[in-house]
Design a protein around this motif. Structure first.
Motif, PDB file in Angstrom:
ATOM      1  N   ASP A 132      -1.465 -11.588  -4.015  1.00  9.50           N
ATOM      2  CA  ASP A 132      -2.544 -12.448  -3.539  1.00  9.50           C
ATOM      3  C   ASP A 132      -3.444 -11.582  -2.652  1.00  9.50           C
ATOM      4  OD1 ASP A 132      -1.193 -12.209  -1.139  1.00  9.50           O
ATOM      5  OD2 ASP A 132      -0.908 -14.362  -0.817  1.00  9.50           O
ATOM      6  N   LYS A 133      -4.540 -12.156  -2.189  1.00 11.62           N
ATOM      7  CA  LYS A 133      -5.533 -11.335  -1.484  1.00 11.62           C
ATOM      8  C   LYS A 133      -4.941 -10.733  -0.212  1.00 11.62           C
ATOM      9  CE  LYS A 133      -8.438 -14.797  -2.077  1.00 11.62           C
ATOM     10  NZ  LYS A 133      -9.578 -15.673  -1.807  1.00 11.62           N
ATOM     11  N   ALA A 134      -4.104 -11.502   0.478  1.00  9.71           N
ATOM     12  CA  ALA A 134      -3.560 -11.003   1.749  1.00  9.71           C
ATOM     13  C   ALA A 134      -2.622  -9.816   1.519  1.00  9.71           C
ATOM     14  CB  ALA A 134      -2.824 -12.131   2.473  1.00  9.71           C
ATOM     15  N   ALA A 135      -1.812  -9.880   0.479  1.00 11.16           N
ATOM     16  CA  ALA A 135      -0.872  -8.782   0.218  1.00 11.16           C
ATOM     17  C   ALA A 135      -1.601  -7.542  -0.290  1.00 11.16           C
ATOM     18  CB  ALA A 135       0.187  -9.222  -0.791  1.00 11.16           C
ATOM     19  N   ALA A 136      -2.818  -7.724  -0.834  1.00  9.05           N
ATOM     20  CA  ALA A 136      -3.582  -6.594  -1.377  1.00  9.05           C
ATOM     21  C   ALA A 136      -4.513  -5.973  -0.338  1.00  9.05           C
ATOM     22  CB  ALA A 136      -4.409  -7.076  -2.578  1.00  9.05           C
ATOM     23  N   ALA A 137      -4.552  -6.546   0.865  1.00  8.59           N
ATOM     24  CA  ALA A 137      -5.600  -6.192   1.835  1.00  8.59           C
ATOM     25  C   ALA A 137      -5.595  -4.714   2.223  1.00  8.59           C
ATOM     26  CB  ALA A 137      -5.452  -7.065   3.076  1.00  8.59           C
ATOM     27  N   ASP A 138      -4.441  -4.049   2.210  1.00 10.96           N
ATOM     28  CA  ASP A 138      -4.381  -2.651   2.662  1.00 10.96           C
ATOM     29  C   ASP A 138      -4.472  -1.643   1.520  1.00 10.96           C
ATOM     30  OD1 ASP A 138      -4.083  -3.733   5.122  1.00 10.96           O
ATOM     31  OD2 ASP A 138      -2.023  -3.019   5.478  1.00 10.96           O
ATOM     32  N   LEU A 139      -4.574  -2.118   0.272  1.00 11.99           N
ATOM     33  CA  LEU A 139      -4.598  -1.176  -0.851  1.00 11.99           C
ATOM     34  C   LEU A 139      -5.840  -0.311  -0.775  1.00 11.99           C
ATOM     35  CD1 LEU A 139      -3.457  -3.140  -4.032  1.00 11.99           C
ATOM     36  CD2 LEU A 139      -2.314  -1.182  -2.983  1.00 11.99           C
ATOM     37  N   ARG A 140      -5.668   1.004  -0.994  1.00 15.16           N
ATOM     38  CA  ARG A 140      -6.811   1.911  -0.926  1.00 15.16           C
ATOM     39  C   ARG A 140      -7.299   2.307  -2.315  1.00 15.16           C
ATOM     40  NH1 ARG A 140      -3.026   4.181   2.430  1.00 15.16           N
ATOM     41  NH2 ARG A 140      -2.680   5.852   0.926  1.00 15.16           N
ATOM     42  N   GLY A 141      -6.465   2.130  -3.338  1.00 14.98           N
ATOM     43  CA  GLY A 141      -6.840   2.560  -4.689  1.00 14.98           C
ATOM     44  C   GLY A 141      -8.166   1.923  -5.069  1.00 14.98           C
ATOM     45  N   HIS A 142      -9.199   2.729  -5.357  1.00 13.65           N
ATOM     46  CA  HIS A 142     -10.538   2.159  -5.514  1.00 13.65           C
ATOM     47  C   HIS A 142     -10.634   1.216  -6.698  1.00 13.65           C
ATOM     48  CE1 HIS A 142     -10.695   5.592  -8.217  1.00 13.65           C
ATOM     49  NE2 HIS A 142     -11.713   4.997  -8.820  1.00 13.65           N
ATOM     50  N   LEU A 143      -9.849   1.486  -7.758  1.00 11.76           N
ATOM     51  CA  LEU A 143      -9.940   0.606  -8.914  1.00 11.76           C
ATOM     52  C   LEU A 143      -9.363  -0.768  -8.598  1.00 11.76           C
ATOM     53  CD1 LEU A 143      -9.125   3.217 -11.646  1.00 11.76           C
ATOM     54  CD2 LEU A 143     -11.259   1.984 -11.376  1.00 11.76           C
ATOM     55  N   CYS A 144      -8.378  -0.787  -7.693  1.00 12.07           N
ATOM     56  CA  CYS A 144      -7.841  -2.069  -7.262  1.00 12.07           C
ATOM     57  C   CYS A 144      -8.908  -2.884  -6.555  1.00 12.07           C
ATOM     58  CB  CYS A 144      -6.695  -1.874  -6.287  1.00 12.07           C
ATOM     59  SG  CYS A 144      -5.151  -1.637  -7.124  1.00 12.07           S
ATOM     60  N   VAL A 145      -9.699  -2.199  -5.738  1.00 13.56           N
ATOM     61  CA  VAL A 145     -10.731  -2.903  -4.991  1.00 13.56           C
ATOM     62  C   VAL A 145     -11.733  -3.529  -5.959  1.00 13.56           C
ATOM     63  CG1 VAL A 145     -12.584  -2.624  -3.312  1.00 13.56           C
ATOM     64  CG2 VAL A 145     -10.413  -1.443  -2.978  1.00 13.56           C
ATOM     65  N   GLU A 146     -12.064  -2.779  -7.025  1.00 13.62           N
ATOM     66  CA  GLU A 146     -12.980  -3.348  -8.023  1.00 13.62           C
ATOM     67  C   GLU A 146     -12.377  -4.604  -8.647  1.00 13.62           C
ATOM     68  OE1 GLU A 146     -13.916  -0.367 -10.889  1.00 13.62           O
ATOM     69  OE2 GLU A 146     -14.828   0.916  -9.377  1.00 13.62           O
ATOM     70  N   GLU A 147     -11.098  -4.513  -8.953  1.00  9.20           N
ATOM     71  CA  GLU A 147     -10.426  -5.668  -9.537  1.00  9.20           C
ATOM     72  C   GLU A 147     -10.477  -6.839  -8.562  1.00  9.20           C
ATOM     73  OE1 GLU A 147      -9.179  -6.303 -12.373  1.00  9.20           O
ATOM     74  OE2 GLU A 147      -7.616  -7.817 -12.149  1.00  9.20           O
ATOM     75  N   LYS A 148     -10.268  -6.529  -7.291  1.00  9.22           N
ATOM     76  CA  LYS A 148     -10.267  -7.586  -6.281  1.00  9.22           C
ATOM     77  C   LYS A 148     -11.639  -8.256  -6.226  1.00  9.22           C
ATOM     78  CE  LYS A 148      -9.701  -6.904  -1.591  1.00  9.22           C
ATOM     79  NZ  LYS A 148      -8.817  -6.525  -0.487  1.00  9.22           N
ATOM     80  N   GLN A 149     -12.685  -7.410  -6.213  1.00 10.07           N
ATOM     81  CA  GLN A 149     -14.028  -7.995  -6.134  1.00 10.07           C
ATOM     82  C   GLN A 149     -14.303  -8.861  -7.358  1.00 10.07           C
ATOM     83  OE1 GLN A 149     -16.218  -4.404  -5.632  1.00 10.07           O
ATOM     84  NE2 GLN A 149     -16.174  -4.512  -3.411  1.00 10.07           N
ATOM     85  N   HIS A 150     -13.832  -8.359  -8.505  1.00  5.39           N
ATOM     86  CA  HIS A 150     -14.038  -9.099  -9.737  1.00  5.39           C
ATOM     87  C   HIS A 150     -13.383 -10.488  -9.654  1.00  5.39           C
ATOM     88  CE1 HIS A 150     -14.238  -9.899 -14.018  1.00  5.39           C
ATOM     89  NE2 HIS A 150     -12.947 -10.121 -14.008  1.00  5.39           N
ATOM     90  N   VAL A 151     -12.134 -10.485  -9.185  1.00  2.00           N
ATOM     91  CA  VAL A 151     -11.403 -11.742  -9.096  1.00  2.00           C
ATOM     92  C   VAL A 151     -12.074 -12.674  -8.086  1.00  2.00           C
ATOM     93  CG1 VAL A 151      -9.232 -12.797  -8.386  1.00  2.00           C
ATOM     94  CG2 VAL A 151      -9.206 -10.808  -9.859  1.00  2.00           C
ATOM     95  N   LEU A 152     -12.493 -12.104  -6.966  1.00  2.00           N
ATOM     96  CA  LEU A 152     -13.106 -12.939  -5.930  1.00  2.00           C
ATOM     97  C   LEU A 152     -14.421 -13.527  -6.408  1.00  2.00           C
ATOM     98  CD1 LEU A 152     -12.354 -10.865  -2.725  1.00  2.00           C
ATOM     99  CD2 LEU A 152     -11.268 -12.959  -3.497  1.00  2.00           C
ATOM    100  N   LYS A 153     -15.205 -12.723  -7.182  1.00  2.00           N
ATOM    101  CA  LYS A 153     -16.483 -13.199  -7.708  1.00  2.00           C
ATOM    102  C   LYS A 153     -16.261 -14.408  -8.621  1.00  2.00           C
ATOM    103  CE  LYS A 153     -18.638 -10.127  -9.911  1.00  2.00           C
ATOM    104  NZ  LYS A 153     -18.763  -8.712 -10.115  1.00  2.00           N
ATOM    105  N   SER A 173       0.834  -1.204   0.000  1.00  3.18           N
ATOM    106  CA  SER A 173       0.000   0.000   0.000  1.00  3.18           C
ATOM    107  C   SER A 173       0.873   1.260   0.000  1.00  3.18           C
ATOM    108  CB  SER A 173      -0.937  -0.024   1.215  1.00  3.18           C
ATOM    109  OG  SER A 173      -1.494   1.248   1.418  1.00  3.18           O
ATOM    110  N   GLU A 174       1.924   1.253   0.819  1.00  7.43           N
ATOM    111  CA  GLU A 174       2.824   2.430   0.844  1.00  7.43           C
ATOM    112  C   GLU A 174       3.429   2.691  -0.525  1.00  7.43           C
ATOM    113  OE1 GLU A 174       6.018   3.195   3.713  1.00  7.43           O
ATOM    114  OE2 GLU A 174       4.916   1.840   5.047  1.00  7.43           O
ATOM    115  N   ALA A 175       3.780   1.617  -1.218  1.00 11.59           N
ATOM    116  CA  ALA A 175       4.481   1.775  -2.501  1.00 11.59           C
ATOM    117  C   ALA A 175       3.548   2.220  -3.617  1.00 11.59           C
ATOM    118  CB  ALA A 175       5.165   0.468  -2.889  1.00 11.59           C
ATOM    119  N   PHE A 176       2.299   1.738  -3.596  1.00  8.62           N
ATOM    120  CA  PHE A 176       1.455   1.945  -4.774  1.00  8.62           C
ATOM    121  C   PHE A 176       0.204   2.788  -4.524  1.00  8.62           C
ATOM    122  CE2 PHE A 176       3.813  -2.098  -5.366  1.00  8.62           C
ATOM    123  CZ  PHE A 176       4.734  -1.579  -6.260  1.00  8.62           C
ATOM    124  N   ASP A 177      -0.112   3.093  -3.264  1.00 14.33           N
ATOM    125  CA  ASP A 177      -1.216   4.006  -2.969  1.00 14.33           C
ATOM    126  C   ASP A 177      -0.730   5.439  -2.795  1.00 14.33           C
ATOM    127  OD1 ASP A 177      -3.525   2.467  -2.992  1.00 14.33           O
ATOM    128  OD2 ASP A 177      -3.253   1.793  -0.930  1.00 14.33           O
TER     129      ASP A 177
END
Ligand code: F6R
Length: 268
Positions: free
Chosen positions: A246-267, A219-223
């Motif tokens: 992986d999901k655990a390493a992405a857990a703190d990302l705040r970038g909203h588009l990342c979250v959409e991608e995450k939901q997409h992958v999880l779905k 998150s520090e590096a990419f947010d």
């Protein structure tokens, strides 16, 4: 698909599924270059992160006939003061996990030397850079990320334009490697590493991170904006860099588009 910075972040259910995708990209590159009668130039990393990737590349070689005979590889770094034959050298690591199991020509598998007299360090580092250039530059650079935000062994404060050189390892980096050496004080204090500038010249970069221990630094590096204190953040300024999480390493990302991608992958 995009983080708040310019880096594309893709979140996968597991390191293995991410590594299958990365290995397929590497396979396509190597086969495309072979069809052109050219070498593919890969930049490679060591550590725990690329282990599932190397397992998949070995499988592709054994089971699907992927040949690495047209591959030139350049590893990022080597501990300073270790002989190539040392059980914890990155040369040994690469042989154990990849090079001894595929058909790369030994003379095409390059790793900086950690066994140099002081007067030979500068010439060795310059020769490493010159060899990368003579091979046409790196087509695809694979990276992990340290909890300090390092890429290669470029610790906080390493300049964006730094070149291959001898560097001092951060205390946190040595602590993270303590298990391999039987104590943090037994981890080499220095390493030879490709510089940030060397890494950023690769035409394509894929940084991988797995597990909760990497979530904060990812998150520090990419947010956040690019900062010398987090060398991995320089990837935001690269025209073709991707971050595979992986999901655990992405857990703190705040970038909203990342979250959409995450939901997409999880779905899926
Ligand atoms: C290794 C390297 C380092 C590691 C990083 C993460 O060649 O250059 O930047 O990628 O320290 O290490 P692991 O994967 O062990 O968490």
């Amino acid at each position: 698909m995009l983080c708040s910075g310019a880096v594309r972040c893709q979140i996968f259910p597991s390191p293995e599924s991410a590594c299958r995708a990365i290995a397929l990209e590497m396979k396509a590159l190597v086969e495309r270059r072979a069809a052109e009668g050219r070498m593919a130039v890969l930049g490679l990393a060591t550590g725990r992160t690329p282990l599932p990737l190397y397992r998949e590349l070995v499988r592709l070689h054994r089971e699907e006939g992927l040949s690495f005979s047209n591959v030139v590889a350049f590893n990022l770094d080597e501990y300073f003061g270790l002989l190539p034959s040392h059980p914890r050298s990155y040369r040994t690591f690469m042989r154990e996990h990849l090079f001894d199991h595929i058909d790369i020509r030994p003379e095409n598998a390059h790793i900086p030397s950690g066994n140099l007299d002081p007067g030979d360090i500068g010439p060795h580092c310059r020769a490493y850079e010159a060899l990368i250039e003579a091979c046409g530059g790196i087509d695809l650079q694979i990276l992990g990320i340290g909890r300090t935000g390092h890429i290669g062994f470029n610790e906080p404060g390493a300049g964006r334009g730094s070149r291959t050189s001898l560097v001092r390892l951060d205390h946190m980096t040595r602590t993270d490697a303590a298990g391999d050496f039987g104590g943090a004080d037994r981890v080499p204090s220095h390493a030879i590493t490709m510089g940030c500038g060397t890494i950023l010249e690769a035409r394509r970069i894929i940084l991988m991170a797995w597990g909760a221990a990497k979530a904060g630094i990812v998150s520090e590096a990419f947010d956040n904006p690019v900062a010398d204190e987090v060398p991995a953040s320089y990837l935001q300024e690269h025209p073709d860099a991707s971050v595979y999480l992986d999901k655990a390493a992405a857990a703190d990302l705040r970038g909203h588009l990342c979250v959409e991608e995450k939901q997409h992958v999880l779905k899926d």
